[in-house]
Scaffold this motif. Structure first.
Motif, mmCIF file in Angstrom:
data_model
loop_
_atom_site.group_PDB
_atom_site.id
_atom_site.type_symbol
_atom_site.label_atom_id
_atom_site.label_comp_id
_atom_site.label_asym_id
_atom_site.label_seq_id
_atom_site.Cartn_x
_atom_site.Cartn_y
_atom_site.Cartn_z
ATOM 1 N N GLY A 54 0.811 -1.215 0.000
ATOM 2 C CA GLY A 54 0.000 0.000 0.000
ATOM 3 C C GLY A 54 0.842 1.261 0.000
ATOM 4 N N ARG A 55 0.145 2.374 -0.048
ATOM 5 C CA ARG A 55 0.772 3.699 -0.072
ATOM 6 C C ARG A 55 0.451 4.419 1.242
ATOM 7 N N THR A 56 1.428 5.197 1.750
ATOM 8 C CA THR A 56 1.268 5.867 3.032
ATOM 9 C C THR A 56 1.683 7.337 2.953
ATOM 10 N N VAL A 57 0.979 8.147 3.728
ATOM 11 C CA VAL A 57 1.279 9.579 3.838
ATOM 12 C C VAL A 57 1.402 9.903 5.322
ATOM 13 N N GLY A 58 2.447 10.595 5.698
ATOM 14 C CA GLY A 58 2.640 11.010 7.083
ATOM 15 C C GLY A 58 2.650 12.523 7.182
ATOM 16 N N ILE A 59 1.739 13.082 7.971
ATOM 17 C CA ILE A 59 1.655 14.528 8.175
ATOM 18 C C ILE A 59 2.293 14.823 9.529
ATOM 19 N N LEU A 60 3.513 15.281 9.478
ATOM 20 C CA LEU A 60 4.360 15.383 10.660
ATOM 21 C C LEU A 60 4.146 16.669 11.457
ATOM 22 N N PRO A 61 4.297 16.585 12.772
ATOM 23 C CA PRO A 61 4.209 17.789 13.593
ATOM 24 C C PRO A 61 5.489 18.629 13.523
ATOM 25 N N THR A 62 6.570 18.043 13.078
ATOM 26 C CA THR A 62 7.873 18.713 13.035
ATOM 27 C C THR A 62 8.117 19.385 11.689
ATOM 28 N N VAL A 76 5.030 14.830 4.942
ATOM 29 C CA VAL A 76 4.676 16.242 4.867
ATOM 30 C C VAL A 76 5.103 16.894 6.181
ATOM 31 N N ALA A 77 6.144 17.701 6.135
ATOM 32 C CA ALA A 77 6.614 18.410 7.321
ATOM 33 C C ALA A 77 5.760 19.660 7.497
ATOM 34 N N THR A 78 5.242 19.860 8.709
ATOM 35 C CA THR A 78 4.386 21.021 8.933
ATOM 36 C C THR A 78 4.997 22.042 9.891
ATOM 37 N N GLY A 79 5.804 21.605 10.856
ATOM 38 C CA GLY A 79 6.330 22.506 11.864
ATOM 39 C C GLY A 79 5.249 23.055 12.783
ATOM 40 N N LEU A 80 4.079 22.410 12.815
ATOM 41 C CA LEU A 80 2.927 22.931 13.555
ATOM 42 C C LEU A 80 2.718 22.299 14.930
ATOM 43 N N GLY A 81 3.511 21.322 15.300
ATOM 44 C CA GLY A 81 3.283 20.639 16.570
ATOM 45 C C GLY A 81 1.897 20.013 16.592
ATOM 46 N N HIS A 82 1.206 20.139 17.730
ATOM 47 C CA HIS A 82 -0.122 19.537 17.855
ATOM 48 C C HIS A 82 -1.153 20.169 16.921
ATOM 49 N N ALA A 83 -0.894 21.358 16.438
ATOM 50 C CA ALA A 83 -1.842 21.996 15.515
ATOM 51 C C ALA A 83 -1.984 21.182 14.227
ATOM 52 N N ARG A 84 -0.990 20.335 13.918
ATOM 53 C CA ARG A 84 -1.111 19.491 12.728
ATOM 54 C C ARG A 84 -2.234 18.464 12.873
ATOM 55 N N LEU A 105 -8.140 12.361 20.628
ATOM 56 C CA LEU A 105 -9.450 12.956 20.838
ATOM 57 C C LEU A 105 -9.591 14.257 20.043
ATOM 58 N N SER A 106 -8.522 15.050 19.985
ATOM 59 C CA SER A 106 -8.599 16.286 19.196
ATOM 60 C C SER A 106 -8.764 15.966 17.712
ATOM 61 N N GLU A 107 -8.103 14.923 17.233
ATOM 62 C CA GLU A 107 -8.250 14.533 15.827
ATOM 63 C C GLU A 107 -9.662 14.007 15.543
ATOM 64 N N ILE A 108 -10.251 13.321 16.504
ATOM 65 C CA ILE A 108 -11.645 12.890 16.350
ATOM 66 C C ILE A 108 -12.540 14.122 16.211
ATOM 67 N N GLY A 109 -12.308 15.124 17.049
ATOM 68 C CA GLY A 109 -13.081 16.358 16.958
ATOM 69 C C GLY A 109 -12.953 17.018 15.600
#
Length: 146
Positions: A54-62, A76-84, A105-109
């Motif tokens: 399969g194929r995978t995508v990682g949206i990183l907090p760093t 995908v580097a975001t530099g956003l910490g938990h905001a990602r 829980l925040s991601e569920i929201g």
């Protein structure tokens, strides 16, 4: 379809096994796994997906793509910490939550904000999360709901 898998970075072996099987099941059905790109549930889901080609995508907090686990195809580097946490469910058509605590829980929201169906495997018991017993059941649920 892209399916975001969310869950804890530090989890039990049982959750690791569930996440890996969920990733394999999604990949076998031709879906792409989207996750936070780090360890725990995220790494196990990516490993499972890669085991099934399969194929995978990682949206990183760093801010470093190199921080992604070894099973991430597209980091995908975001530099956003938990905001990602807002970006992980936004980039999937559906969400499968496995275990987790406050970050999950925040991601569920955010999943609800973006109108994504959410299947849960041993995760938070909140309205709108479809509790499932097996990875296969969770995958079937999100396929039906999208």
């Amino acid at each position: 379809m892209r399916v975001s898998i969310i869950g804890g970075g530090t989890v039990t072996e049982e959750k690791i096994d569930v996440a890996a099987e969920t990733g394999r099941s999604l990949a076998r059905r031709g879906h792409t796994v989207v996750c936070g790109g780090l360890g725990g549930v995220m790494e196990a889901a990516c490993r499972g997906a890669k085991e099934a080609d399969g194929r995978t995508v990682g949206i990183l907090p760093t801010d470093r793509r190199a921080d992604a686990n070894e099973y991430v195809d597209v980091a995908v580097a975001t530099g956003l910490g938990h905001a990602r946490n807002a970006l992980v469910p936004m980039n999937g058509d559906a969400v499968i939550a496995i275990g987790g605590s406050g970050g999950t829980l925040s991601e569920i929201g955010f999943s609800f904000v973006y109108d994504r169906p959410v299947a849960g495997l041993g995760t938070h018991d909140v309205p709108g999360v479809e509790a499932c017993e097996t990875p296969e059941e969770a995958v079937e649920y999100v396929e039906r709901e999208v």
